[in-house]
Design an enzyme around this catalytic site. Structure first.
Site, mmCIF file in Angstrom:
data_model
loop_
_atom_site.group_PDB
_atom_site.id
_atom_site.type_symbol
_atom_site.label_atom_id
_atom_site.label_comp_id
_atom_site.label_asym_id
_atom_site.label_seq_id
_atom_site.Cartn_x
_atom_site.Cartn_y
_atom_site.Cartn_z
ATOM 1 N N ARG A 7 -0.463 39.796 -6.621
ATOM 2 C CA ARG A 7 -0.257 39.125 -8.352
ATOM 3 C C ARG A 7 -0.965 41.037 -8.661
ATOM 4 O O ARG A 7 -2.685 41.117 -8.656
ATOM 5 C CB ARG A 7 -1.635 38.183 -8.447
ATOM 6 N N HIS B 93 -22.176 22.622 -5.593
ATOM 7 C CA HIS B 93 -21.185 23.727 -5.678
ATOM 8 C C HIS B 93 -21.235 24.802 -5.511
ATOM 9 O O HIS B 93 -20.115 25.704 -4.471
ATOM 10 C CB HIS B 93 -21.961 24.143 -7.670
#
Length: 584
Positions: free
Chosen positions: A537, A439
């Protein structure tokens, strides 16, 4: 294929292709594509995203989720945890409709017959495992599920995992909606994996497209992905078809199937712990499969693989590598492509042979004059490139992670998906365990944060407050703030395109534009070989300018001008300006 009138609830892998992401999610669509390419993929089917959407709409669940989650600030960890727990409870306590129950039971029976054959049940969100985002470890999966009742319960939990706190935060940070997103579920015959791992068909840290990286350990791949073990590490040269680097690590544990369902963790000791997970011939067999997959897709891939009790290799998943960016270096000539007609056999002698001497080309070293660089305090696997300096923050648990300050070096045993809100603060990440596919490594490459994993002793050798320099490309940590020149990115050669691939062999005649989700990444995006930004965005510009503070707090404390200044800085970064000015 299970259909209800005009509505199709379930499709087998053979009915799916890579273009079916909107229906099957990234994982399901890629498994269908792999199966169609005659790669060794375990039999399975996908409960489509439209099934989840219909479940939500028929039950009124969508409206209740909007009411619950729309007001929540994803950066308010406490509020997000409470809302996420309630959202998951809503999904799991809403009865599965009868049409879904019947479709799942019927399709499961086609795989298991009269036996409760074990299956893997894996979330497959419509926005994951794409070239835009990996969603590493965010949505849940369940292994060794036995029986129709357990299968239906696992499907419901996969659906609810779409609204876990870590998943909601990740979606918010990447510009995805909180509620108006659907999820498919993959159900796949469970392979009794005696050895498993992950493969990158290019070097994810250095970017060399001639180097293929394989990491493996004993048992199920969950031990590697979760970072609970530091896996064996193999680097294969495609052009020479040989192993150029091998690192066999002590493996503390293995995750195996539990009798009756689920998994169990078993400690490893002695020879079992120190023995290589793969023999040379098996490494090369997996590498050959990786080359076939890369050639089929026409781009580098991140591949999950396993060997069963008969020593047969299986491919469990493939996804585009999301984190190469502008770090890709030129390569050697690719090896000869296979004909794609058969599973490769394990070639030659399966004993572990020494690597030929005199070739250190695959081993990264700090650039510049070696004599000017002091010996490192620690070394590990180079998981994400880049150089960072800062004070170390040794973190034991997620509660300690809340103490991490912006620009500090996060030092921990291993990160987990729940840590996502804190990882963005780190200037670099250093872990005791894990490999290039754990991870911490995946998220670091996605965030553009230097990362070194598998040091074994970072949390004992380093102390909070120590000033260190992390070289993510060389896999080294140095005492103090020292200068290390970063390797300049060079243009990369495209991966070879297989005959019949949909990738065009000619230059694009349209402009290639990128979506810029976070203004702080504008400089990195500008360095890419693209023509510009096609979408910016605005909501993430505002989030970045807020800096984790709620707008009402800024207003109550009279800090409105501070927000305006932050917003000006964000806008300047997004527009490519090197200056920040106050705007009204």
């Amino acid at each position: 294929m299970a259909a209800t009138g005009e509505f199709t609830a379930i499709r087998e892998f053979g009915d799916l292709r890579r273009e079916d992401v909107a229906w099957a999610g990234g994982k399901g669509a890629n498994l269908g594509e792999l199966a169609s390419a005659q790669l060794p993929v375990p039999l399975g089917f996908v409960i489509g995203a439209p099934s989840f959407a219909r479940f939500c709409d028929e039950s009124g669940l969508r409206e209740r989720l909007h009411e619950l989650l729309d007001p929540v600030d994803a950066h308010d960890s406490a509020a997000l945890e409470v809302a996420a727990a309630r959202a998951r409870e809503l999904v799991e306590t809403t009865s599965m409709p009868q049409w879904a129950v019947e479709a799942i039971e019927r399709q499961y029976a086609s795989i298991s017959g009269d036996d409760d054959e074990p299956v893997a049940v894996r979330s497959s969100a419509t926005s994951e495992d794409t070239s835009a985002a990996s969603f590493a470890g965010m949505n849940e999966s369940f292994l060794n599920v036995r029986g129709a009742e357990a299968l239906k319960a696992a499907v419901t939990r996969c659906w609810s995992s779409l609204f876990g706190a870590r998943t909601l935060f990740y979606r918010a940070s990447r510009g995805f909606p909180a509620v108006d997103i659907d999820i498919a579920v993959v159900v796949q015959r469970q392979i009794e994996s005696l050895r498993s791992g992950v493969m990158f068909t290019v070097d994810p840290a250095g970017g060399d497209r001639d180097l293929l990286v394989i990491e493996g350990s004993l048992g199920l791949g969950e031990a590697i992905v979760s970072g609970q073990v530091t896996p064996d590490h193999f680097v294969v040269s495609k052009s020479r078809a040989e192993i150029v680097r091998r690192e066999v690590q002590p493996k503390e544990l293995t995750i195996e199937y539990a009798e009756g369902g689920g998994t169990v963790t078993r400690e490893l000791t002695g020879d079992e712990s120190s023995a290589p997970a793969l023999r040379d011939g098996e490494v090369l067999a997996i590498a050959a499969l990786g080359e076939r997959i890369e050639q089929h897709y026409g781009q580098p891939q991140d591949v999950e693989w396993a060997f069963d009790s008969d020593a047969k290799p299986w491919i469990l998943q493939s996804r585009p590598i999301t984190t190469l960016g502008d770090e890709t270096a030129p390569t050697g000539a690719p090896g000869p492509p296979g004909d794609g007609s058969a599973t490769p056999t394990v070639p030659g002698d399966d004993s572990v042979t020494p690597i030929p001497t005199g070739d250190d080309s695959a081993i990264p070293t700090p650039p510049g004059d070696p004599s000017a660089t002091p010996p490192p305090l620690l070394t590990g696997l180079p998981a994400a490139p880049g150089v960072a300096h800062g004070k170390a923050r040794v973190v034991g648990t997620i509660d300690d992670a809340q103490l991490l300050e912006d620009g500090e070096i996060l030092v921990t045993h291993m990160t987990a998906p729940d840590w996502a809100p804190y990882l963005r603060k780190a200037a670099a990440i250093v872990t005791d365990s894990g490999g290039m596919t754990c991870h911490a490594a995946i998220v670091s490459r996605e965030f553009g944060t230097p990362c070194v994993v598998g040091t074994h002793e970072a949390t004992t050798k380093l102390a909070t407050g120590d000033v260190v320099t992390v070289d993510g490309r060389a896999g080294a940590i140095y005492a103090g703030n020292i200068e290390i020149a970063e390797v300049e990115a060079q243009p990369s050669k495209p991966a070879p395109v297989a005959p019949g691939s949909s990738a065009p062999p000619w230059p694009l005649r349209t402009k290639l534009l990128v979506n810029l989700s976070e203004p702080s990444q504008a400089e990195r995006a500008a360095a890419l070989d693209v023509d510009g930004v096609g979408l910016l965005r605005a909501e993430l510009m505002v989030l970045e300018a807020l800096g984790g503070d709620h707008p009402r707090l800024l207003i109550e404390e009279g800090r409105g001008d501070e927000f305006v200044d932050r917003m000006a800085t964000v806008c300047a970064a997004a527009s490519g300006s090197n200056r920040s000015r106050r705007t009204r």
